[in-house]
Design a protein around this motif. Structure first.
Motif, mmCIF file in Angstrom:
data_model
loop_
_atom_site.group_PDB
_atom_site.id
_atom_site.type_symbol
_atom_site.label_atom_id
_atom_site.label_comp_id
_atom_site.label_asym_id
_atom_site.label_seq_id
_atom_site.Cartn_x
_atom_site.Cartn_y
_atom_site.Cartn_z
ATOM 1 N N VAL A 217 7.808 6.502 5.527
ATOM 2 C CA VAL A 217 6.348 6.634 5.640
ATOM 3 C C VAL A 217 5.796 5.556 6.582
ATOM 4 O O VAL A 217 4.956 5.836 7.449
ATOM 5 C CB VAL A 217 5.673 6.540 4.254
ATOM 6 C CG1 VAL A 217 4.164 6.550 4.384
ATOM 7 C CG2 VAL A 217 6.149 7.683 3.349
ATOM 8 N N MET A 218 6.312 4.336 6.438
ATOM 9 C CA MET A 218 5.825 3.256 7.316
ATOM 10 C C MET A 218 6.151 3.545 8.774
ATOM 11 O O MET A 218 5.324 3.330 9.667
ATOM 12 C CB MET A 218 6.414 1.901 6.876
ATOM 13 C CG MET A 218 5.773 1.370 5.592
ATOM 14 S SD MET A 218 6.519 -0.165 4.966
ATOM 15 C CE MET A 218 5.931 -1.358 6.155
ATOM 16 N N ALA A 219 7.360 4.055 9.021
ATOM 17 C CA ALA A 219 7.753 4.380 10.394
ATOM 18 C C ALA A 219 6.862 5.494 10.942
ATOM 19 O O ALA A 219 6.426 5.450 12.110
ATOM 20 C CB ALA A 219 9.217 4.809 10.436
ATOM 21 N N HIS A 220 6.575 6.462 10.106
ATOM 22 C CA HIS A 220 5.707 7.576 10.544
ATOM 23 C C HIS A 220 4.320 7.069 10.927
ATOM 24 O O HIS A 220 3.782 7.437 11.963
ATOM 25 C CB HIS A 220 5.610 8.579 9.394
ATOM 26 C CG HIS A 220 4.651 9.696 9.649
ATOM 27 N ND1 HIS A 220 4.951 10.764 10.475
ATOM 28 C CD2 HIS A 220 3.385 9.900 9.207
ATOM 29 C CE1 HIS A 220 3.907 11.578 10.517
ATOM 30 N NE2 HIS A 220 2.955 11.074 9.750
ATOM 31 N N ASN B 219 12.503 2.663 -1.772
ATOM 32 C CA ASN B 219 12.259 1.929 -0.530
ATOM 33 C C ASN B 219 12.608 2.746 0.712
ATOM 34 O O ASN B 219 11.991 2.574 1.770
ATOM 35 C CB ASN B 219 13.063 0.622 -0.518
ATOM 36 C CG ASN B 219 12.185 -0.585 -0.822
ATOM 37 O OD1 ASN B 219 10.966 -0.504 -0.736
ATOM 38 N ND2 ASN B 219 12.809 -1.696 -1.179
ATOM 39 N N ALA B 220 13.621 3.606 0.601
ATOM 40 C CA ALA B 220 13.963 4.456 1.749
ATOM 41 C C ALA B 220 12.786 5.368 2.068
ATOM 42 O O ALA B 220 12.460 5.598 3.251
ATOM 43 C CB ALA B 220 15.222 5.267 1.447
ATOM 44 N N MET B 221 12.119 5.870 1.041
ATOM 45 C CA MET B 221 10.926 6.697 1.274
ATOM 46 C C MET B 221 9.811 5.863 1.899
ATOM 47 O O MET B 221 9.127 6.315 2.819
ATOM 48 C CB MET B 221 10.432 7.296 -0.053
ATOM 49 C CG MET B 221 11.297 8.417 -0.591
ATOM 50 S SD MET B 221 10.679 9.048 -2.178
ATOM 51 C CE MET B 221 9.127 9.796 -1.706
ATOM 52 N N LYS C 122 0.851 -1.204 0.000
ATOM 53 C CA LYS C 122 0.000 0.000 0.000
ATOM 54 C C LYS C 122 0.886 1.254 0.000
ATOM 55 O O LYS C 122 0.686 2.162 -0.814
ATOM 56 C CB LYS C 122 -0.913 -0.018 1.230
ATOM 57 C CG LYS C 122 -1.853 1.169 1.318
ATOM 58 C CD LYS C 122 -2.809 0.999 2.491
ATOM 59 C CE LYS C 122 -3.815 2.143 2.581
ATOM 60 N NZ LYS C 122 -3.212 3.430 2.781
ATOM 61 N N VAL C 123 1.859 1.275 0.886
ATOM 62 C CA VAL C 123 2.722 2.468 0.980
ATOM 63 C C VAL C 123 3.593 2.594 -0.275
ATOM 64 O O VAL C 123 3.774 3.691 -0.807
ATOM 65 C CB VAL C 123 3.593 2.409 2.265
ATOM 66 C CG1 VAL C 123 4.545 3.608 2.309
ATOM 67 C CG2 VAL C 123 2.714 2.390 3.501
ATOM 68 N N THR D 163 2.732 17.178 2.222
ATOM 69 C CA THR D 163 1.337 17.544 1.951
ATOM 70 C C THR D 163 0.448 16.328 1.685
ATOM 71 O O THR D 163 -0.709 16.311 2.061
ATOM 72 C CB THR D 163 1.241 18.500 0.742
ATOM 73 O OG1 THR D 163 1.849 17.858 -0.381
ATOM 74 C CG2 THR D 163 1.929 19.818 1.029
ATOM 75 N N GLN D 164 0.991 15.305 1.045
ATOM 76 C CA GLN D 164 0.143 14.166 0.691
ATOM 77 C C GLN D 164 0.187 13.036 1.707
ATOM 78 O O GLN D 164 -0.738 12.246 1.805
ATOM 79 C CB GLN D 164 0.557 13.625 -0.684
ATOM 80 C CG GLN D 164 0.251 14.607 -1.810
ATOM 81 C CD GLN D 164 0.761 14.089 -3.136
ATOM 82 O OE1 GLN D 164 0.649 12.912 -3.437
ATOM 83 N NE2 GLN D 164 1.328 14.970 -3.942
ATOM 84 N N MET D 165 1.314 12.946 2.418
ATOM 85 C CA MET D 165 1.439 11.809 3.340
ATOM 86 C C MET D 165 1.644 12.239 4.781
ATOM 87 O O MET D 165 1.740 11.384 5.667
ATOM 88 C CB MET D 165 2.606 10.921 2.903
ATOM 89 C CG MET D 165 2.382 10.320 1.533
ATOM 90 S SD MET D 165 3.687 9.189 1.086
ATOM 91 C CE MET D 165 2.963 8.395 -0.316
#
Lengths: 358, 108
Positions: free
Chosen positions: B99-102, B93-95, B24-25, B73-75
């Motif tokens: 996002v997953m950690a956030h 993948n670093a991004m 999903k991410v 703004t989007q995530m």
């Protein structure tokens, strides 16, 4: 010098190498671009002085060479890793005969007339500029600079550090090499071998044809499994595109991922989820900065994401956890070094982040 | 038997949940990159371990600004400081990891 010393040279100082594993072919003439357009898997929007990084595929879509195409004053220079000069010439002739038989083009192997030397390391820029001239300092990534004595300097590299491929006329190669070694003493530079370069490529997730092994799970690994799709386009004419498009339509379901392990296992060792085979080790090496084995494995796609739980291999009868990680695996020092601002002489007064973020 | 023939059956519940979240991410990050940078690629052509700068997608510093803005703004992910930006933007993948950690409640 041991392999680990050579790798440390690349990571901390400057490694000097002979790039005898690369082959060079010149393509010139009014039809040069037409020929390369049906050879390159990516479009060649290249101004003079620019380089494009792509692949050479066989008809089955297997990458047989890492290919750089440089636009130089009188045409193009192709620098390939993974095929011989005669194989590259044959590939180009075949493409010409098939696709652009009327193209006015001169295809010439230039390996006899030129040698390729290499510099890799966080201070490679400083050594290169000292010997080849200050213009090296301003070279953007993937550009080529014509230097004095007929030397061409290509900024690229596959180690995650500053990297230069220096194409030198054969009759001047010994002189330039001696100059690099003499000037390199001020940077504690050292000679490095191809295995050291391939090791660094693996730590930084750069493609090397020598780091890809035949697989029992997927007989032909294409750029799709190898995560090299950025080096190809599907809507172009080049060798292998039909097979590649078929693979895209019918995916293998596997992907090559970056992995780490606490123990070494042979290439080809099966990756397990419980007792189910879900992959295969491709290549492993010991990474000193990380203090663990790092490498690549072909893994069932749904389990090939970083942090995916429950993966293991069996080593000497014992289950060993396998971790999928996000490459690159190092905080390369070159990321924190700016030419001019961070010379080698100042390094002891500067602090850099650790090579490995824990 | 080949896992591709077995599909999701071979995944444990934990693996299935993780794969679902990751996909999903990854999809969102690919969409962000394509839209923000006007990439002429379909999402499946953007491999997860593709580098963003230098090799790979060969983005430049202006693209980096677009990504930072898009992430925020989007995530809802704000990258604090140069070091974190540098780390988060080394690859697709670093991004995804950031996002997953956030979303897991860790530091962005």
């Amino acid at each position: 010098m041991s392999l680990q010393s050579e790798i440390e040279t690349v990571r901390q100082r400057v490694g000097i190498s002979s790039r005898n594993h690369l082959c060079l072919v010149s393509v010139r003439g009014t039809g040069a671009l037409a020929l390369l357009d049906v050879t390159s898997p990516v479009p060649l929007f290249l101004r003079e002085g620019q380089i494009r990084h792509t692949l050479l595929l066989d008809d089955g879509a297997r990458p047989v060479a890492d290919l750089q195409i440089a636009h130089v004053e009188d045409g193009y220079i192709l620098m390939a890793d993974g095929v011989s000069e005669s194989e590259l010439l044959q590939h180009l002739e075949t493409r010409r005969n098939l696709e652009v038989p009327d193209a006015q083009v001169v295809i010439e192997g230039i390996g006899e007339r030129f040698r390729v030397l290499g510099l890799d390391g966080p201070y490679a820029w400083e050594l290169a500029s000292g010997v080849l001239g200050p213009a090296v300092l301003g070279m953007p990534y993937l550009t080529v600079l014509q230097c004095e004595r007929g030397v061409m300097c290509l900024r690229g590299g596959k180690t995650g550090e500053y990297g230069y491929d220096i194409i030198v006329p054969a009759d001047k190669a010994a002189t330039v090499e001696s100059e690099l070694e003499a000037a390199g003493k001020a940077f504690d530079a050292g000679r490095i071998s191809l295995p050291a370069l391939d090791h660094c490529a693996l730590e930084n997730w750069h493609f090397s044809p020598r780091n890809v092994r035949p697989s029992r799970l997927v007989p032909v690994l294409t750029p799709i499994e190898l995560q090299l799709q950025w080096r190809v386009n599907f809507g172009r004419k080049y060798a292998g595109v039909a097979a590649l498009s078929r693979r895209r339509a019918e995916p293998s379901g596997y992907r090559v991922a970056c992995v780490t392990l606490s123990k070494c296992v042979p290439d080809g060792t099966l990756v397990l989820s419980g007792t189910q085979v879900v992959g295969e080790i491709q290549t492993l090496v010991f990474s000193q900065p990380r203090d663990e084995f790092i490498g690549t494995a072909l893994v069932y796609q749904k389990l090939a994401s970083p942090g995916s739980p429950g993966l293991s291999v069996v080593s000497e009868g014992e289950s060993v956890a396998l971790t999928v990680r996000t490459p690159p695996l190092l905080n390369n020092r070159s990321l924190f070094i700016t030419p001019h601002r961070n010379p080698y002489a100042n390094r002891i007064h500067e602090s850099f982040p650790p090579l490995v973020a824990r | 038997m080949n896992p591709t023939e077995l599909g999701d059956q071979i995944l444990s519940p934990e693996q299935r949940a993780y794969a679902s979240l990751y996909e999903k991410v990854l999809g969102e990050v690919r969409d962000l990159l394509i839209a923000a940078l006007n990439l002429n690629r379909t999402p499946d052509e953007i491999d997860p371990d593709t580098a963003l700068f230098g090799t790979g997608l060969a983005l430049d510093s202006l693209d980096a600004v677009e990504i930072v803005i898009g992430l925020e703004t989007q995530m809802g992910v704000k990258l604090e400081g140069q070091a974190q930006q540098r780390q988060a933007m080394r690859s697709v993948n670093a991004m995804v990891e950031v996002v997953m950690a956030h979303r897991a409640g860790g530091r962005s």
